[in-house]
Scaffold this motif. Structure first.
Motif, mmCIF file in Angstrom:
data_model
loop_
_atom_site.group_PDB
_atom_site.id
_atom_site.type_symbol
_atom_site.label_atom_id
_atom_site.label_comp_id
_atom_site.label_asym_id
_atom_site.label_seq_id
_atom_site.Cartn_x
_atom_site.Cartn_y
_atom_site.Cartn_z
ATOM 1 N N GLN A 85 -56.287 -4.455 15.488
ATOM 2 C CA GLN A 85 -56.769 -2.962 14.737
ATOM 3 C C GLN A 85 -55.809 -2.950 13.415
ATOM 4 O O GLN A 85 -54.787 -3.258 13.387
ATOM 5 N N PHE A 86 -56.553 -1.902 12.639
ATOM 6 C CA PHE A 86 -55.909 -1.780 11.316
ATOM 7 C C PHE A 86 -54.965 -0.651 11.496
ATOM 8 O O PHE A 86 -54.730 -0.066 12.270
ATOM 9 N N VAL A 87 -53.692 -1.034 10.654
ATOM 10 C CA VAL A 87 -52.782 -0.144 10.557
ATOM 11 C C VAL A 87 -52.392 0.416 9.302
ATOM 12 O O VAL A 87 -52.309 1.756 9.015
ATOM 13 N N ALA A 88 -52.594 -0.169 7.855
ATOM 14 C CA ALA A 88 -52.498 0.372 6.756
ATOM 15 C C ALA A 88 -52.899 -0.648 5.779
ATOM 16 O O ALA A 88 -52.941 -1.806 5.853
ATOM 17 N N LEU A 89 -53.432 0.066 4.566
ATOM 18 C CA LEU A 89 -53.606 -0.769 3.462
ATOM 19 C C LEU A 89 -53.085 -0.238 2.145
ATOM 20 O O LEU A 89 -52.961 0.967 2.144
ATOM 21 N N ILE A 90 -53.070 -1.022 1.146
ATOM 22 C CA ILE A 90 -52.771 -0.560 -0.154
ATOM 23 C C ILE A 90 -53.648 -1.351 -1.135
ATOM 24 O O ILE A 90 -53.820 -2.338 -1.026
ATOM 25 N N GLY A 91 -54.294 -0.651 -2.141
ATOM 26 C CA GLY A 91 -55.405 -1.200 -3.086
ATOM 27 C C GLY A 91 -54.929 -1.926 -4.201
ATOM 28 O O GLY A 91 -53.410 -1.661 -4.401
ATOM 29 N N MET A 92 -55.463 -2.399 -5.077
ATOM 30 C CA MET A 92 -55.010 -2.980 -6.351
ATOM 31 C C MET A 92 -54.240 -2.034 -7.152
ATOM 32 O O MET A 92 -53.539 -2.463 -7.621
ATOM 33 N N HIS A 93 -54.672 -0.876 -7.084
ATOM 34 C CA HIS A 93 -53.985 0.225 -7.918
ATOM 35 C C HIS A 93 -53.004 1.021 -7.185
ATOM 36 O O HIS A 93 -52.580 2.109 -7.932
ATOM 37 N N GLY A 94 -52.631 0.619 -6.093
ATOM 38 C CA GLY A 94 -51.712 1.451 -5.219
ATOM 39 C C GLY A 94 -52.205 2.482 -4.350
ATOM 40 O O GLY A 94 -51.379 2.983 -3.739
ATOM 41 N N GLY A 95 -53.443 2.832 -4.286
ATOM 42 C CA GLY A 95 -54.015 3.835 -3.208
ATOM 43 C C GLY A 95 -53.477 3.354 -1.884
ATOM 44 O O GLY A 95 -53.630 2.088 -1.461
ATOM 45 N N GLU A 96 -53.135 4.096 -1.104
ATOM 46 C CA GLU A 96 -52.745 3.868 0.398
ATOM 47 C C GLU A 96 -53.720 4.555 1.280
ATOM 48 O O GLU A 96 -53.995 5.482 0.934
ATOM 49 N N TYR A 97 -53.670 3.759 2.609
ATOM 50 C CA TYR A 97 -54.481 4.461 3.701
ATOM 51 C C TYR A 97 -53.881 3.840 4.689
ATOM 52 O O TYR A 97 -53.732 2.750 5.060
ATOM 53 N N TYR A 98 -54.094 4.962 5.725
ATOM 54 C CA TYR A 98 -53.273 4.833 6.911
ATOM 55 C C TYR A 98 -54.195 5.114 8.320
ATOM 56 O O TYR A 98 -55.044 6.017 8.012
ATOM 57 N N ALA A 99 -53.831 4.266 9.415
ATOM 58 C CA ALA A 99 -54.672 4.611 10.627
ATOM 59 C C ALA A 99 -53.839 5.854 11.312
ATOM 60 O O ALA A 99 -52.704 6.229 10.861
ATOM 61 N N ASP A 100 -54.615 6.913 11.923
ATOM 62 C CA ASP A 100 -54.091 8.013 12.087
ATOM 63 C C ASP A 100 -52.826 7.891 13.077
ATOM 64 O O ASP A 100 -51.896 8.942 13.193
ATOM 65 N N SER A 101 -52.795 6.865 13.908
ATOM 66 C CA SER A 101 -51.650 6.735 14.566
ATOM 67 C C SER A 101 -50.175 6.449 14.002
ATOM 68 O O SER A 101 -49.271 6.491 14.702
ATOM 69 N N VAL A 102 -50.448 6.087 12.867
ATOM 70 C CA VAL A 102 -49.238 5.497 12.130
ATOM 71 C C VAL A 102 -48.952 6.531 11.011
ATOM 72 O O VAL A 102 -47.930 6.450 10.372
ATOM 73 N N THR A 103 -49.803 7.445 10.849
ATOM 74 C CA THR A 103 -49.793 8.492 9.413
ATOM 75 C C THR A 103 -48.565 9.245 9.705
ATOM 76 O O THR A 103 -48.016 9.903 10.653
ATOM 77 N N GLY A 104 -47.677 9.206 8.575
ATOM 78 C CA GLY A 104 -46.367 10.099 8.521
ATOM 79 C C GLY A 104 -45.056 9.274 9.115
ATOM 80 O O GLY A 104 -44.071 9.674 9.062
ATOM 81 N N ARG A 105 -45.257 8.046 9.548
ATOM 82 C CA ARG A 105 -44.397 7.303 10.259
ATOM 83 C C ARG A 105 -44.158 6.108 9.490
ATOM 84 O O ARG A 105 -42.933 5.373 9.201
ATOM 85 N N PHE A 106 -45.120 5.330 8.963
ATOM 86 C CA PHE A 106 -45.040 4.121 8.353
ATOM 87 C C PHE A 106 -45.643 4.061 7.016
ATOM 88 O O PHE A 106 -46.320 5.270 6.330
ATOM 89 N N THR A 107 -45.078 3.361 5.835
ATOM 90 C CA THR A 107 -45.545 3.540 4.640
ATOM 91 C C THR A 107 -45.528 1.983 4.089
ATOM 92 O O THR A 107 -44.771 1.144 4.412
ATOM 93 N N ILE A 108 -46.811 1.522 3.614
ATOM 94 C CA ILE A 108 -46.941 0.463 2.953
ATOM 95 C C ILE A 108 -46.609 0.476 1.440
ATOM 96 O O ILE A 108 -47.093 1.591 0.675
ATOM 97 N N SER A 109 -46.139 -0.722 0.772
ATOM 98 C CA SER A 109 -45.791 -0.803 -0.595
ATOM 99 C C SER A 109 -46.146 -2.060 -1.245
ATOM 100 O O SER A 109 -46.043 -3.048 -0.052
ATOM 101 N N ARG A 110 -46.097 -2.398 -2.276
ATOM 102 C CA ARG A 110 -46.324 -3.704 -2.650
ATOM 103 C C ARG A 110 -45.517 -3.850 -4.108
ATOM 104 O O ARG A 110 -45.126 -2.942 -4.937
ATOM 105 N N ASP A 111 -45.020 -4.991 -4.195
ATOM 106 C CA ASP A 111 -44.293 -5.526 -5.581
ATOM 107 C C ASP A 111 -44.970 -6.567 -6.039
ATOM 108 O O ASP A 111 -45.009 -7.596 -5.727
ATOM 109 N N ASN A 112 -45.824 -6.384 -7.191
ATOM 110 C CA ASN A 112 -46.760 -7.370 -7.774
ATOM 111 C C ASN A 112 -45.581 -8.375 -8.394
ATOM 112 O O ASN A 112 -46.223 -9.552 -8.447
ATOM 113 N N ALA A 113 -44.798 -8.073 -8.783
ATOM 114 C CA ALA A 113 -43.843 -8.978 -9.718
ATOM 115 C C ALA A 113 -43.090 -9.811 -8.675
ATOM 116 O O ALA A 113 -43.000 -11.074 -8.972
ATOM 117 N N LYS A 114 -43.236 -9.719 -7.391
ATOM 118 C CA LYS A 114 -42.582 -10.524 -6.430
ATOM 119 C C LYS A 114 -43.729 -11.046 -5.302
ATOM 120 O O LYS A 114 -43.415 -11.541 -4.465
#
Length: 121
Positions: free
Chosen positions: A46-75
């Protein structure tokens, strides 16, 4: 195709935290939507979290407020910071790369091998 390697899973007590990492081998990493999915024992992935090309984030209801997705394009890396973990968060966590910012598995063409997260009560 993108090669993805997850790390950071482990055993943690309820209320604890873990940070998952997913390293990608891709020249154009910033052009991919990146997501985390999980599969609990005996259940469908099942889906947990995603982050778009421009940094937009979206979370499953079950993890909202507890999980944070991020990306480092340089790495070429995407992260999942998981706080206030509960036993229901137990499962194999998969990193995925896709072409659109949607929480649908069929959108993601490249998958990692998964990393086990176990939360004890």
């Amino acid at each position: 195709q993108v090669q993805l390697v997850e790390s950071g899973g482990g055993l943690v007590q309820a209320g604890g935290s873990l940070r998952l990492s997913c390293a990608a081998s891709a020249r154009a990493f910033s052009n991919y939507a990146m997501a985390w999915f999980r599969q609990a024992p005996g259940k469908e992935r099942q889906f947990v979290a995603l982050i778009g090309m421009h940094g937009g984030e979206y979370y499953a209801d079950s993890v909202t407020g507890r999980f944070t997705i991020s990306r480092d394009n340089a790495k070429n890396t995407v992260y999942l910071q998981m706080n206030s973990l509960i036993p229901e968060d137990t499962g194999v966590y998969y990193c995925a790369a896709g072409s659109a910012t949607v929480p649908l598995q069929q959108n993601y063409h490249s998958w990692g091998q998964g990393t086990q997260v176990t939360v004890s009560s």
